[in-house]
Every structure is written in C-alpha cells, then in structure tokens.
Design a protein around this motif. Structure first.
Motif, PDB file in Angstrom:
ATOM      1  N   ILE A 115       0.848  -1.199   0.000  1.00 14.97           N
ATOM      2  CA  ILE A 115       0.000   0.000   0.000  1.00 14.97           C
ATOM      3  C   ILE A 115       0.880   1.246   0.000  1.00 14.97           C
ATOM      4  CG2 ILE A 115      -1.704   1.330   1.311  1.00 14.97           C
ATOM      5  CD1 ILE A 115      -2.778  -1.412   2.342  1.00 14.97           C
ATOM      6  N   LEU A 116       1.915   1.259   0.857  1.00 14.92           N
ATOM      7  CA  LEU A 116       2.827   2.413   0.897  1.00 14.92           C
ATOM      8  C   LEU A 116       3.582   2.586  -0.421  1.00 14.92           C
ATOM      9  CD1 LEU A 116       4.339   2.411   4.500  1.00 14.92           C
ATOM     10  CD2 LEU A 116       2.776   4.077   3.477  1.00 14.92           C
ATOM     11  N   ALA A 117       3.921   1.489  -1.085  1.00 14.59           N
ATOM     12  CA  ALA A 117       4.592   1.601  -2.390  1.00 14.59           C
ATOM     13  C   ALA A 117       3.674   2.279  -3.402  1.00 14.59           C
ATOM     14  CB  ALA A 117       5.014   0.215  -2.889  1.00 14.59           C
ATOM     15  N   HIS A 118       2.388   1.956  -3.360  1.00 14.20           N
ATOM     16  CA  HIS A 118       1.425   2.629  -4.240  1.00 14.20           C
ATOM     17  C   HIS A 118       1.317   4.104  -3.905  1.00 14.20           C
ATOM     18  CE1 HIS A 118      -0.107  -0.662  -6.590  1.00 14.20           C
ATOM     19  NE2 HIS A 118      -0.121  -1.391  -5.504  1.00 14.20           N
ATOM     20  N   VAL A 119       1.308   4.411  -2.616  1.00 13.15           N
ATOM     21  CA  VAL A 119       1.242   5.809  -2.194  1.00 13.15           C
ATOM     22  C   VAL A 119       2.487   6.551  -2.683  1.00 13.15           C
ATOM     23  CG1 VAL A 119       1.292   7.354  -0.189  1.00 13.15           C
ATOM     24  CG2 VAL A 119      -0.247   5.384  -0.205  1.00 13.15           C
ATOM     25  N   GLN A 120       3.651   5.949  -2.497  1.00 19.30           N
ATOM     26  CA  GLN A 120       4.902   6.565  -2.947  1.00 19.30           C
ATOM     27  C   GLN A 120       4.873   6.839  -4.444  1.00 19.30           C
ATOM     28  OE1 GLN A 120       8.484   4.502  -1.785  1.00 19.30           O
ATOM     29  NE2 GLN A 120       9.598   5.287  -3.529  1.00 19.30           N
ATOM     30  N   ASP A 121       4.400   5.885  -5.221  1.00 16.39           N
ATOM     31  CA  ASP A 121       4.314   6.080  -6.666  1.00 16.39           C
ATOM     32  C   ASP A 121       3.330   7.192  -7.021  1.00 16.39           C
ATOM     33  OD1 ASP A 121       6.199   4.116  -7.096  1.00 16.39           O
ATOM     34  OD2 ASP A 121       4.730   2.569  -7.599  1.00 16.39           O
ATOM     35  N   ALA A 122       2.208   7.251  -6.310  1.00 18.25           N
ATOM     36  CA  ALA A 122       1.222   8.315  -6.554  1.00 18.25           C
ATOM     37  C   ALA A 122       1.819   9.682  -6.230  1.00 18.25           C
ATOM     38  CB  ALA A 122      -0.036   8.073  -5.724  1.00 18.25           C
ATOM     39  N   VAL A 123       2.578   9.765  -5.147  1.00 18.45           N
ATOM     40  CA  VAL A 123       3.229  11.022  -4.767  1.00 18.45           C
ATOM     41  C   VAL A 123       4.220  11.442  -5.848  1.00 18.45           C
ATOM     42  CG1 VAL A 123       4.853  12.071  -3.127  1.00 18.45           C
ATOM     43  CG2 VAL A 123       2.884  10.791  -2.287  1.00 18.45           C
ATOM     44  N   THR A 124       4.990  10.491  -6.356  1.00 16.02           N
ATOM     45  CA  THR A 124       5.961  10.802  -7.411  1.00 16.02           C
ATOM     46  C   THR A 124       5.251  11.274  -8.679  1.00 16.02           C
ATOM     47  OG1 THR A 124       7.557   9.239  -6.517  1.00 16.02           O
ATOM     48  CG2 THR A 124       7.858   9.882  -8.808  1.00 16.02           C
ATOM     49  N   ARG A 125       4.156  10.596  -9.041  1.00 16.09           N
ATOM     50  CA  ARG A 125       3.401  11.037 -10.212  1.00 16.09           C
ATOM     51  C   ARG A 125       2.805  12.431  -9.998  1.00 16.09           C
ATOM     52  NH1 ARG A 125       2.582   5.669 -10.503  1.00 16.09           N
ATOM     53  NH2 ARG A 125       0.731   5.566  -9.203  1.00 16.09           N
ATOM     54  N   ALA A 126       2.358  12.710  -8.788  1.00 15.66           N
ATOM     55  CA  ALA A 126       1.697  13.987  -8.501  1.00 15.66           C
ATOM     56  C   ALA A 126       2.671  15.148  -8.392  1.00 15.66           C
ATOM     57  CB  ALA A 126       0.901  13.874  -7.204  1.00 15.66           C
ATOM     58  N   THR A 127       3.864  14.896  -7.859  1.00 21.99           N
ATOM     59  CA  THR A 127       4.786  15.995  -7.554  1.00 21.99           C
ATOM     60  C   THR A 127       6.049  16.003  -8.404  1.00 21.99           C
ATOM     61  OG1 THR A 127       6.008  14.752  -5.869  1.00 21.99           O
ATOM     62  CG2 THR A 127       4.044  15.972  -5.130  1.00 21.99           C
ATOM     63  N   GLY A 128       6.412  14.858  -8.972  1.00 25.46           N
ATOM     64  CA  GLY A 128       7.675  14.765  -9.692  1.00 25.46           C
ATOM     65  C   GLY A 128       8.859  14.619  -8.757  1.00 25.46           C
ATOM     66  N   ALA A 129       8.601  14.472  -7.469  1.00 21.08           N
ATOM     67  CA  ALA A 129       9.682  14.353  -6.471  1.00 21.08           C
ATOM     68  C   ALA A 129       9.673  12.956  -5.856  1.00 21.08           C
ATOM     69  CB  ALA A 129       9.505  15.397  -5.375  1.00 21.08           C
ATOM     70  N   ARG A 130      10.819  12.554  -5.373  1.00 23.75           N
ATOM     71  CA  ARG A 130      10.940  11.279  -4.665  1.00 23.75           C
ATOM     72  C   ARG A 130      10.544  11.466  -3.205  1.00 23.75           C
ATOM     73  NH1 ARG A 130      16.255  11.311  -7.230  1.00 23.75           N
ATOM     74  NH2 ARG A 130      16.061  10.137  -9.151  1.00 23.75           N
ATOM     75  N   VAL A 131      10.072  10.379  -2.607  1.00 22.83           N
ATOM     76  CA  VAL A 131       9.778  10.380  -1.179  1.00 22.83           C
ATOM     77  C   VAL A 131      11.075  10.109  -0.432  1.00 22.83           C
ATOM     78  CG1 VAL A 131       8.535   9.213   0.681  1.00 22.83           C
ATOM     79  CG2 VAL A 131       7.399   9.648  -1.518  1.00 22.83           C
ATOM     80  N   ALA A 132      11.412  10.991   0.513  1.00 21.99           N
ATOM     81  CA  ALA A 132      12.636  10.830   1.290  1.00 21.99           C
ATOM     82  C   ALA A 132      12.386  10.110   2.611  1.00 21.99           C
ATOM     83  CB  ALA A 132      13.260  12.199   1.565  1.00 21.99           C
ATOM     84  N   GLU A 133      11.172  10.259   3.164  1.00 22.42           N
ATOM     85  CA  GLU A 133      10.926   9.722   4.502  1.00 22.42           C
ATOM     86  C   GLU A 133       9.433   9.540   4.740  1.00 22.42           C
ATOM     87  OE1 GLU A 133      11.531  11.330   9.112  1.00 22.42           O
ATOM     88  OE2 GLU A 133      12.085  12.600   7.437  1.00 22.42           O
ATOM     89  N   VAL A 134       9.097   8.455   5.423  1.00 20.80           N
ATOM     90  CA  VAL A 134       7.735   8.278   5.915  1.00 20.80           C
ATOM     91  C   VAL A 134       7.702   8.949   7.288  1.00 20.80           C
ATOM     92  CG1 VAL A 134       5.981   6.626   6.663  1.00 20.80           C
ATOM     93  CG2 VAL A 134       7.431   6.100   4.675  1.00 20.80           C
ATOM     94  N   VAL A 135       6.997  10.057   7.381  1.00 17.44           N
ATOM     95  CA  VAL A 135       6.910  10.791   8.648  1.00 17.44           C
ATOM     96  C   VAL A 135       5.950  10.071   9.580  1.00 17.44           C
ATOM     97  CG1 VAL A 135       6.314  12.999   9.732  1.00 17.44           C
ATOM     98  CG2 VAL A 135       7.445  12.969   7.490  1.00 17.44           C
ATOM     99  N   THR A 136       4.752   9.760   9.089  1.00 22.13           N
ATOM    100  CA  THR A 136       3.776   8.971   9.846  1.00 22.13           C
ATOM    101  C   THR A 136       3.015   8.090   8.869  1.00 22.13           C
ATOM    102  OG1 THR A 136       2.016  10.614   9.656  1.00 22.13           O
ATOM    103  CG2 THR A 136       3.420  10.756  11.612  1.00 22.13           C
ATOM    104  N   ALA A 137       2.597   6.941   9.341  1.00 23.73           N
ATOM    105  CA  ALA A 137       1.730   6.055   8.564  1.00 23.73           C
ATOM    106  C   ALA A 137       0.903   5.250   9.546  1.00 23.73           C
ATOM    107  CB  ALA A 137       2.539   5.131   7.669  1.00 23.73           C
ATOM    108  N   LYS A 138      -0.388   5.292   9.362  1.00 20.89           N
ATOM    109  CA  LYS A 138      -1.280   4.543  10.242  1.00 20.89           C
ATOM    110  C   LYS A 138      -2.237   3.732   9.376  1.00 20.89           C
ATOM    111  CE  LYS A 138      -4.250   4.884  14.213  1.00 20.89           C
ATOM    112  NZ  LYS A 138      -4.733   5.720  15.290  1.00 20.89           N
ATOM    113  N   PHE A 139      -2.317   2.450   9.673  1.00 22.45           N
ATOM    114  CA  PHE A 139      -3.196   1.547   8.934  1.00 22.45           C
ATOM    115  C   PHE A 139      -4.432   1.308   9.796  1.00 22.45           C
ATOM    116  CE2 PHE A 139      -0.454   0.696   5.449  1.00 22.45           C
ATOM    117  CZ  PHE A 139       0.800   0.997   5.955  1.00 22.45           C
TER     118      PHE A 139
END
Length: 156
Positions: A73-97
C-alpha cells in the motif's frame, strides 16, 4: 492490459514488467505517469487502483485469507506522490493503517501538498479508511523522473 482510462506503471521491485501487463495491479489516475500535476492542500491528486489476487506479494500474506501488505500500500502511495509531484519520497513521517485491504478491492489514494516538502496521503476503499499519513519529499529531487521513465533528472 490497461484500457484507455488506466495508467500502466512499473513494479517497484527489480523486475522488468509492468503492473497492468500482468494484470497484477490496475491504476487509474487523473494524469499520465510522467506528468507532474499541480496539487495543494485544497486541490488534491487522486488515483484509483486495485491489487490482483495473483500479485506475488500476496503468496504468503496470508494463505487462504490474503490481505494486501501495508508495505505494498505504501509503495502505491509513494508512486502516486511521485506522479503527482515529480519528487521522490525521502521519509515516511507517519503512517497509520486503520483497516485491511483485500485483493481485487478497489481503493483510492489521495495526495495533498503541505508546507515544507510534506505531503499528506489517505487511502480509502469505498467509505472505509484504510491508511493515512505524511511523507517528506526529497527537496533536491523535484524534477526526478517518475518510475518507468528512462530520462535522467534535469540539471540545474
């Protein structure tokens, strides 16, 4: 195979196939893979996806009662963030399932830009909250290519 409303994205593992080519994951996005879109806290980026029961991550998670692993799920989120911003994710600040996600269950990923290179995300399946959190972007990689793009980052 993806239809016209779906965007094919490569798998975030060292394999050279596309998610939609194997029918493993379908992604529908409001923009193309290699395009940056303008997002803000009031105007989020949203895409929809689902994970096929044949996805390799599900084999041992859990036999006869599969659930989508949080890391997928986080990998999908990371890919969506990259598609949306053009930037890489450097850190997961918080994640709650908050709840489980099962294969073939469609879900949406909503990404909102916050100050100081932070994005908020929310993953929902129907009216049910699956996950939420915040990610810090790599400030030096704003022009990073999205996954699957063969072009190197532009030089300053």
């Amino acid at each position: 195979m993806c239809n016209a409303a779906e965007t094919c994205v490569p798998v975030p593992v060292p394999l050279s196939w596309h998610l939609c080519d194997l029918g493993a994951i379908k992604v529908s996005a409001d923009s193309a893979c290699n395009s940056k879109v303008s997002i803000s806290n009031s105007d989020p980026y949203v895409e929809r996806a689902e994970v096929s029961p044949s996805h390799p991550a599900l084999a041992g998670h859990f036999p006869n009662n599969p659930i989508v692993p949080g890391v997928l799920i986080l990998a999908h989120v990371q890919d969506a963030v990259t598609r949306a911003t053009g930037a890489r994710v450097a850190e997961v600040v918080t994640a709650k399932f908050h709840s489980f996600l099962t294969p073939t269950e469609s879900f949406s990923i909503e990404v909102r830009k916050n100050p100081r290179d932070i994005v908020s995300f929310r993953v929902d399946s129907g009216m049910r909250l699956v996950a939420e959190g915040k990610l810090r972007l790599d400030a030096g990689a704003q022009d990073a290519p999205t996954r699957g793009s063969s072009s190197p980052p532009s030089s300053p």
